[in-house]
Design an enzyme around this catalytic site. Sequence first.
Site, PDB file in Angstrom:
ATOM      1  N   LYS A 105       5.262  13.092   7.684  1.00 27.87           N
ATOM      2  CA  LYS A 105       5.237  12.444   6.464  1.00 27.87           C
ATOM      3  C   LYS A 105       4.291  13.072   5.224  1.00 27.87           C
ATOM      4  O   LYS A 105       4.616  12.784   4.178  1.00 27.87           O
ATOM      5  CB  LYS A 105       4.664  10.908   6.619  1.00 27.87           C
ATOM      6  CG  LYS A 105       3.357  10.904   7.063  1.00 27.87           C
ATOM      7  CD  LYS A 105       3.811  10.896   8.855  1.00 27.87           C
ATOM      8  CE  LYS A 105       2.041  11.334   9.401  1.00 27.87           C
ATOM      9  NZ  LYS A 105       2.137  10.716  10.655  1.00 27.87           N
ATOM     10  N   GLY A 186      -2.808  11.416  21.753  1.00 29.99           N
ATOM     11  CA  GLY A 186      -1.818  12.129  20.834  1.00 29.99           C
ATOM     12  C   GLY A 186      -1.537  11.144  19.924  1.00 29.99           C
ATOM     13  O   GLY A 186      -0.520  11.608  19.103  1.00 29.99           O
ATOM     14  N   GLU A 189      -3.892  12.555  14.079  1.00 25.43           N
ATOM     15  CA  GLU A 189      -3.249  13.964  13.167  1.00 25.43           C
ATOM     16  C   GLU A 189      -3.955  15.064  13.636  1.00 25.43           C
ATOM     17  O   GLU A 189      -5.182  14.975  14.220  1.00 25.43           O
ATOM     18  CB  GLU A 189      -3.109  13.772  11.768  1.00 25.43           C
ATOM     19  CG  GLU A 189      -2.283  12.672  11.113  1.00 25.43           C
ATOM     20  CD  GLU A 189      -0.913  12.820  11.339  1.00 25.43           C
ATOM     21  OE1 GLU A 189      -0.469  14.106  11.167  1.00 25.43           O
ATOM     22  OE2 GLU A 189      -0.112  12.047  12.023  1.00 25.43           O
ATOM     23  N   LYS A 204       2.712   7.357   4.113  1.00 25.95           N
ATOM     24  CA  LYS A 204       3.583   6.526   4.616  1.00 25.95           C
ATOM     25  C   LYS A 204       4.214   5.457   3.815  1.00 25.95           C
ATOM     26  O   LYS A 204       5.341   5.227   3.380  1.00 25.95           O
ATOM     27  CB  LYS A 204       3.346   5.763   5.982  1.00 25.95           C
ATOM     28  CG  LYS A 204       3.019   6.836   6.907  1.00 25.95           C
ATOM     29  CD  LYS A 204       2.570   6.099   8.444  1.00 25.95           C
ATOM     30  CE  LYS A 204       2.323   7.282   9.583  1.00 25.95           C
ATOM     31  NZ  LYS A 204       1.196   6.825  10.697  1.00 25.95           N
ATOM     32  N   GLY A 301       2.461   8.154  18.963  1.00 25.39           N
ATOM     33  CA  GLY A 301       2.229   8.591  20.549  1.00 25.39           C
ATOM     34  C   GLY A 301       3.619   9.375  20.750  1.00 25.39           C
ATOM     35  O   GLY A 301       4.683   9.290  19.925  1.00 25.39           O
TER      36      GLY A 301
HETATM   37  P1  NAP Z   1       0.931  18.672  17.389  1.00 25.32           P
HETATM   38  O1  NAP Z   1       0.748  18.222  18.742  1.00 25.32           O
HETATM   39  O2  NAP Z   1      -0.212  19.226  16.752  1.00 25.32           O
HETATM   40  O3  NAP Z   1       2.032  19.747  17.531  1.00 25.32           O
HETATM   41  C1  NAP Z   1       2.525  20.770  16.500  1.00 25.32           C
HETATM   42  C2  NAP Z   1       3.375  21.590  17.073  1.00 25.32           C
HETATM   43  O4  NAP Z   1       3.730  22.484  15.977  1.00 25.32           O
HETATM   44  C3  NAP Z   1       2.793  22.616  18.038  1.00 25.32           C
HETATM   45  O5  NAP Z   1       3.501  22.642  19.218  1.00 25.32           O
HETATM   46  C4  NAP Z   1       2.396  23.846  17.248  1.00 25.32           C
HETATM   47  O6  NAP Z   1       2.463  25.158  18.204  1.00 25.32           O
HETATM   48  C5  NAP Z   1       3.514  23.990  16.548  1.00 25.32           C
HETATM   49  N1  NAP Z   1       3.103  24.756  15.374  1.00 25.32           N
HETATM   50  C6  NAP Z   1       2.355  24.595  14.438  1.00 25.32           C
HETATM   51  N2  NAP Z   1       2.376  25.653  13.608  1.00 25.32           N
HETATM   52  C7  NAP Z   1       3.248  26.570  13.895  1.00 25.32           C
HETATM   53  C8  NAP Z   1       3.834  27.685  13.302  1.00 25.32           C
HETATM   54  N3  NAP Z   1       3.291  28.384  12.389  1.00 25.32           N
HETATM   55  N4  NAP Z   1       5.062  28.226  14.035  1.00 25.32           N
HETATM   56  C9  NAP Z   1       5.518  27.651  14.800  1.00 25.32           C
HETATM   57  N5  NAP Z   1       5.045  26.483  15.660  1.00 25.32           N
HETATM   58  C10 NAP Z   1       3.843  25.785  14.853  1.00 25.32           C
HETATM   59  O7  NAP Z   1       1.487  17.607  16.449  1.00 25.32           O
HETATM   60  P2  NAP Z   1       2.320  16.186  16.592  1.00 25.32           P
HETATM   61  O8  NAP Z   1       1.365  15.127  16.900  1.00 25.32           O
HETATM   62  O9  NAP Z   1       3.433  16.627  17.546  1.00 25.32           O
HETATM   63  O10 NAP Z   1       3.137  15.921  15.355  1.00 25.32           O
HETATM   64  C11 NAP Z   1       3.874  16.680  14.653  1.00 25.32           C
HETATM   65  C12 NAP Z   1       4.499  15.987  13.405  1.00 25.32           C
HETATM   66  O11 NAP Z   1       4.613  14.600  13.531  1.00 25.32           O
HETATM   67  C13 NAP Z   1       3.130  15.912  12.354  1.00 25.32           C
HETATM   68  O12 NAP Z   1       3.402  16.086  10.875  1.00 25.32           O
HETATM   69  C14 NAP Z   1       3.004  14.372  12.732  1.00 25.32           C
HETATM   70  O13 NAP Z   1       2.089  13.877  11.525  1.00 25.32           O
HETATM   71  C15 NAP Z   1       4.249  13.704  12.752  1.00 25.32           C
HETATM   72  N6  NAP Z   1       3.787  12.490  13.629  1.00 25.32           N
HETATM   73  C16 NAP Z   1       3.108  12.606  14.688  1.00 25.32           C
HETATM   74  C17 NAP Z   1       3.139  11.256  15.735  1.00 25.32           C
HETATM   75  C18 NAP Z   1       2.012  11.135  16.854  1.00 25.32           C
HETATM   76  O14 NAP Z   1       2.038  10.252  17.326  1.00 25.32           O
HETATM   77  N7  NAP Z   1       1.521  12.437  17.253  1.00 25.32           N
HETATM   78  C19 NAP Z   1       3.803  10.045  15.313  1.00 25.32           C
HETATM   79  C20 NAP Z   1       4.674  10.336  14.144  1.00 25.32           C
HETATM   80  C21 NAP Z   1       4.793  11.378  13.368  1.00 25.32           C
HETATM   81  P3  NAP Z   1       1.469  25.166  19.515  1.00 25.32           P
HETATM   82  O15 NAP Z   1       1.546  24.063  20.452  1.00 25.32           O
HETATM   83  O16 NAP Z   1       1.810  26.446  20.057  1.00 25.32           O
HETATM   84  O17 NAP Z   1       0.141  25.273  18.706  1.00 25.32           O
HETATM   85  N1  HSE Z   2      -1.328   9.855  13.318  1.00 27.49           N
HETATM   86  C1  HSE Z   2      -0.401   8.921  13.050  1.00 27.49           C
HETATM   87  C2  HSE Z   2      -1.013   7.504  13.225  1.00 27.49           C
HETATM   88  C3  HSE Z   2       0.702   9.398  13.876  1.00 27.49           C
HETATM   89  O1  HSE Z   2      -2.150   7.440  14.015  1.00 27.49           O
HETATM   90  O2  HSE Z   2      -0.311   6.539  12.908  1.00 27.49           O
HETATM   91  C4  HSE Z   2       1.955   8.500  13.401  1.00 27.49           C
HETATM   92  O3  HSE Z   2       2.564   8.817  12.167  1.00 27.49           O
END
Ligand code: NAP
Ligand code: HSE
Length: 430
Positions: A105, A186, A189, A204, A301
Amino acid sequence: MEKTKVGIIGVGTVGSGVARLLLDHGDRTARHAGRVLWLEKAAVRDLKKARGCDLPAGVLTDDVDEVINHPEIEVVAMLMGGLEPARTVMLRLLKAGKDVVTANKALLAEHGPEIFDTARELGRSVAFEASVAGGIPIIANIGQCLSANQITSLHGILNGTSNFILTKMQEGDDYAAAVAEAQRLGYAEADPAMDVDGSDAAQKLAILAHLAFGARLDWRNIPRSGIDKLDLIDVQYAEEMGYRIKLLAIADLKDWGLDCEVNPALVRAGSPLGEVSGPFNGVLVKGDAVGPLFFYGQGAGQMPTASAVVADLIDTAVGRTAITFRSLGLWSEELRGVEQGEFAKSTGKRYIRVMVEDHPGVLADVTKAFGDEGISIASVLQKEATEPGGVVGLVIMTHPASEAATDNACAKIAKLPACRTEPVKLWVRD
Ligand code: NAP
Ligand code: HSE
């Protein structure tokens, strides 16, 4: 059965959930898509990290170009966070002829117009259900299912991390420990400051306000504060008065424009938003034809978010996304609707808490400051001081008043000699 080859960029919390759904439940996705969604390549930064899912040999790479330039990959889940290199990778994927699904987002709130224009020019699509409210299908509902309505109001708990922390504080837990727990689970951010200072919810809200009202908001111009400055005492006072404090993102259509803000606010315990706890999100939407609707589910999550990403992958593979993407015209000049209103004109009930010396006439001076601004008081709470003439917490609940008048009253109260702290001001959203 036909195959659609899929790539993933970023196999972290969300990406590994997406990989698990594709690999462990291929039968389910094939039934809904009428084709196999085949995970061909997944790019990460560090090949040595554990991924929490069994990726077949040859799928994982540390070279994003292997996904971007793969001739057979048609759709890519772009699941790295932040702005760069995410923006560059997103644009390169579109230029390489891929349709893209994303949960990022921050990227859409910042670079939405450039990304969506590029996709349109190239005849590609971008799906982003997971970018707002995790597993709740709020984008599809607002963008498609409610399109017969003029949406008039949208009140949401849009940040799971803040809501998780507030729930823990309500239960008496320490703020820092709750932040660390949200990171471990997890929800947070990469930079959790974006969660707790209201930025993530504002990003958002900017996306939802665009879909619901055609508003093109710069998320940085949305008046906002987070839970990071919240005092535990206000969580406790609110509880005593029959309220819960929630980080609320609000967009209300007024005759003077779109009233938008993200702030901690008091909502009634027992109301739908008041009962949203832990990492759950809730969104209350009002449409002129449908009336009020309430959406509830896990807003952060691994698996809830992966659920939304995989549904977008299926919609993209069968061609549904391309149709809605073309017809919605997101962030195009044609979809320019209402403008953001001036926040000082916002009106509503407020909770004001101030620490004052317990002398004769202090309560009268405080209430006079409200009276002078034409603000009517709905209720007053003061606890007895533990020692004579000590400092007490004084809580005033007002009837609806404008932001400007409330600010003036608070400024006058702050200057009273008996006032020991800056007044704390929170919205009350009944
Ligand atoms: P995360 O756990 O930090 O995962 C990010 C991934 O991107 C990691 O696997 C990382 O690789 C990879 N990455 C980062 N830079 C890179 C690069 N230059 N080249 C290749 N790979 C790269 O983040 P996440 O929680 O999954 O969130 C991902 C997105 O979804 C974010 O935009 C977040 O705002 C959104 N989101 C998250 C959630 C949630 O609950 N977590 C919910 C909704 C939306 P490495 O693992 O090797 O470091
Ligand atoms: N960090 C965000 C939250 C993930 O806690 O709502 C979902 O977008």
